[in-house]
Design a protein around this motif. Sequence first.
Motif, PDB file in Angstrom:
ATOM      1  N   LEU A  65     -76.138  -2.456  40.089  1.00  0.00           N
ATOM      2  CA  LEU A  65     -76.647  -1.119  40.359  1.00  0.00           C
ATOM      3  C   LEU A  65     -77.608  -1.139  41.543  1.00  0.00           C
ATOM      4  O   LEU A  65     -77.540  -0.290  42.438  1.00  0.00           O
ATOM      5  CB  LEU A  65     -77.353  -0.569  39.112  1.00  0.00           C
ATOM      6  CG  LEU A  65     -78.002   0.815  39.249  1.00  0.00           C
ATOM      7  CD1 LEU A  65     -76.987   1.868  39.669  1.00  0.00           C
ATOM      8  CD2 LEU A  65     -78.674   1.218  37.946  1.00  0.00           C
ATOM      9  N   THR A  66     -78.481  -2.141  41.565  1.00  0.00           N
ATOM     10  CA  THR A  66     -79.429  -2.269  42.679  1.00  0.00           C
ATOM     11  C   THR A  66     -78.704  -2.460  44.001  1.00  0.00           C
ATOM     12  O   THR A  66     -79.077  -1.885  45.033  1.00  0.00           O
ATOM     13  CB  THR A  66     -80.383  -3.456  42.429  1.00  0.00           C
ATOM     14  OG1 THR A  66     -81.096  -3.227  41.218  1.00  0.00           O
ATOM     15  CG2 THR A  66     -81.369  -3.623  43.580  1.00  0.00           C
ATOM     16  N   THR A  67     -77.640  -3.256  43.979  1.00  0.00           N
ATOM     17  CA  THR A  67     -76.863  -3.475  45.205  1.00  0.00           C
ATOM     18  C   THR A  67     -76.264  -2.174  45.716  1.00  0.00           C
ATOM     19  O   THR A  67     -76.328  -1.868  46.911  1.00  0.00           O
ATOM     20  CB  THR A  67     -75.737  -4.498  44.931  1.00  0.00           C
ATOM     21  OG1 THR A  67     -76.321  -5.740  44.534  1.00  0.00           O
ATOM     22  CG2 THR A  67     -74.893  -4.703  46.185  1.00  0.00           C
ATOM     23  N   ARG A  68     -75.662  -1.383  44.802  1.00  0.00           N
ATOM     24  CA  ARG A  68     -75.071  -0.100  45.199  1.00  0.00           C
ATOM     25  C   ARG A  68     -76.139   0.842  45.754  1.00  0.00           C
ATOM     26  O   ARG A  68     -75.914   1.546  46.738  1.00  0.00           O
ATOM     27  CB  ARG A  68     -74.364   0.558  44.014  1.00  0.00           C
ATOM     28  CG  ARG A  68     -73.124  -0.154  43.523  1.00  0.00           C
ATOM     29  CD  ARG A  68     -71.993  -0.106  44.564  1.00  0.00           C
ATOM     30  NE  ARG A  68     -70.747  -0.602  44.009  1.00  0.00           N
ATOM     31  CZ  ARG A  68     -70.418  -1.875  43.933  1.00  0.00           C
ATOM     32  NH1 ARG A  68     -71.263  -2.805  44.351  1.00  0.00           N
ATOM     33  NH2 ARG A  68     -69.248  -2.236  43.421  1.00  0.00           N
ATOM     34  N   LEU A  69     -77.298   0.861  45.112  1.00  0.00           N
ATOM     35  CA  LEU A  69     -78.383   1.729  45.590  1.00  0.00           C
ATOM     36  C   LEU A  69     -78.837   1.315  46.992  1.00  0.00           C
ATOM     37  O   LEU A  69     -79.074   2.166  47.856  1.00  0.00           O
ATOM     38  CB  LEU A  69     -79.574   1.671  44.631  1.00  0.00           C
ATOM     39  CG  LEU A  69     -79.492   2.547  43.380  1.00  0.00           C
ATOM     40  CD1 LEU A  69     -80.558   2.151  42.374  1.00  0.00           C
ATOM     41  CD2 LEU A  69     -79.641   4.025  43.759  1.00  0.00           C
ATOM     42  N   ASN A  70     -78.936   0.019  47.222  1.00  0.00           N
ATOM     43  CA  ASN A  70     -79.358  -0.457  48.539  1.00  0.00           C
ATOM     44  C   ASN A  70     -78.333  -0.113  49.610  1.00  0.00           C
ATOM     45  O   ASN A  70     -78.688   0.233  50.747  1.00  0.00           O
ATOM     46  CB  ASN A  70     -79.608  -1.962  48.507  1.00  0.00           C
ATOM     47  CG  ASN A  70     -80.895  -2.310  47.768  1.00  0.00           C
ATOM     48  OD1 ASN A  70     -81.793  -1.473  47.652  1.00  0.00           O
ATOM     49  ND2 ASN A  70     -80.976  -3.526  47.258  1.00  0.00           N
TER      50      ASN A  70
END
Length: 470
Positions: A65-70
């Motif tokens: 999720l963090t990767t997609r947000l970044n």
Amino acid sequence: MRYLFEDYALDPDRRELYHGANVVPVAPQVFDLLDYLIRNRERVVSKDELITAIWNGRSVSDAALTTRLNVARGAVSDTGEEQRLIKTLPRKGFRFIGPVREEGDDSPAVPDKMVEPETTLALPDKTSIAVLPFENMSGDPEQEYFADGMVEEITTALSRFKWLFVIARNSSFTFKGKAVDIKEVGRRLGVRYVLEGSVRKAAGKVRIAGQLIDAVTAALIWADRFERDLTDVFALQDEVTVAVVSAIQPKLLQTEIGLATRRRPDNLTAYDFYLRAMQQYYLTTREGNAEAIRLAHRALRLDPRFGFVAALAGACHLRNVLWGYAIDPQFERNEAVRLLRLALSIDDDDPDALALAAATSAFMVGDCETEIELADRAVALNPNSFVAWSCRGQVYRIAGLPEEAIRSFERAIRMSPVDPRLHLLFAGMGSALVELRRFDEAVAAGRKALRQNPSDLVAYRYLASAFAHL
């Protein structure tokens, strides 16, 4: 329906993200993530809700999720550190916080391009700025007046600074409701800087978000948010205006000084020499003071009607006397008085020139009634001026009214809380506090002055006095 923010446009029907006229390539899940956050921008979206909406409830790790947000942030030139558009609220979720304007289905797929002007307006010699209409984020068309009122207040406040060239409200408002390219705004209005922002009123509070952008390079100079209780609307507008102006004014001047010092010496205007003089003036050293005088006189030779520069040169000659820099103190006194009178004869409606002249006269002449009148007129002409309030403090201190001096110094610090000249105000406050026999407070003020500038002679004098009394 398309969503416009900054110079981006998200088109859910075409599933395309535009940056200006160019399509930004994004993965389907990243697009869905942006789309969902923008559609639900009025509230915080939890992690579980995002997973359900984007991944249909499948098990997704926090790292994924963090990767997609970044990646989503990167697609709109945001970062996890800056969080200008997509904000993470720890243990709560995520929210899209950038100002967004919705556009109907019948609009073209690419943000409207403004008609190219026949000519690009040349930038004026001094710092130039336009305040664009703030976006009403309240979802209530009846609150449009409040957002427009904020822009008018800020424009009026900025226009009181004589060193600023400010575009009138009516010209800036021709961009209202349009997706604008900041560089194009700069070209059409002939300004170096653009201030844009948004206003949101909800649950008894108002939040103002603003950002100052260099219209030539599109670089972000400053950004901040201000939140206040919504009680007295007009008092609130004044309060937020002061906060915005006091934040951007020193930033603008420091940015302009940086630009002037990089320009070729054989291509400098009177305004460039003034900016270079200010840089030396801030140093408060013997060498800096001498260089500030030399540069100020260069500016006056190019523009004999530059009243503030005359007042600045007079203040530098005053410093030579007060700080023991003078080889010939009488010459320095005579020059200080001559230049303050020249400044007043050139422009007695420039608040900063009036203020510097008043302070110089207070030290060199001692006509308290006239000097108080000049200082009071300076703050009346521009109640948002750091120079006017700080000089008023000196005038009232020398006139034997230390309580009013302290109030003026405190107001000046509020006007420009990160100003490179704050040590002068803390030293002045120390002097006034000694007169009031508030010696512990005088020591605290003197120490603040020395933390900012360890070579401030005045601060040492009043610290010595306060310690001796204690």
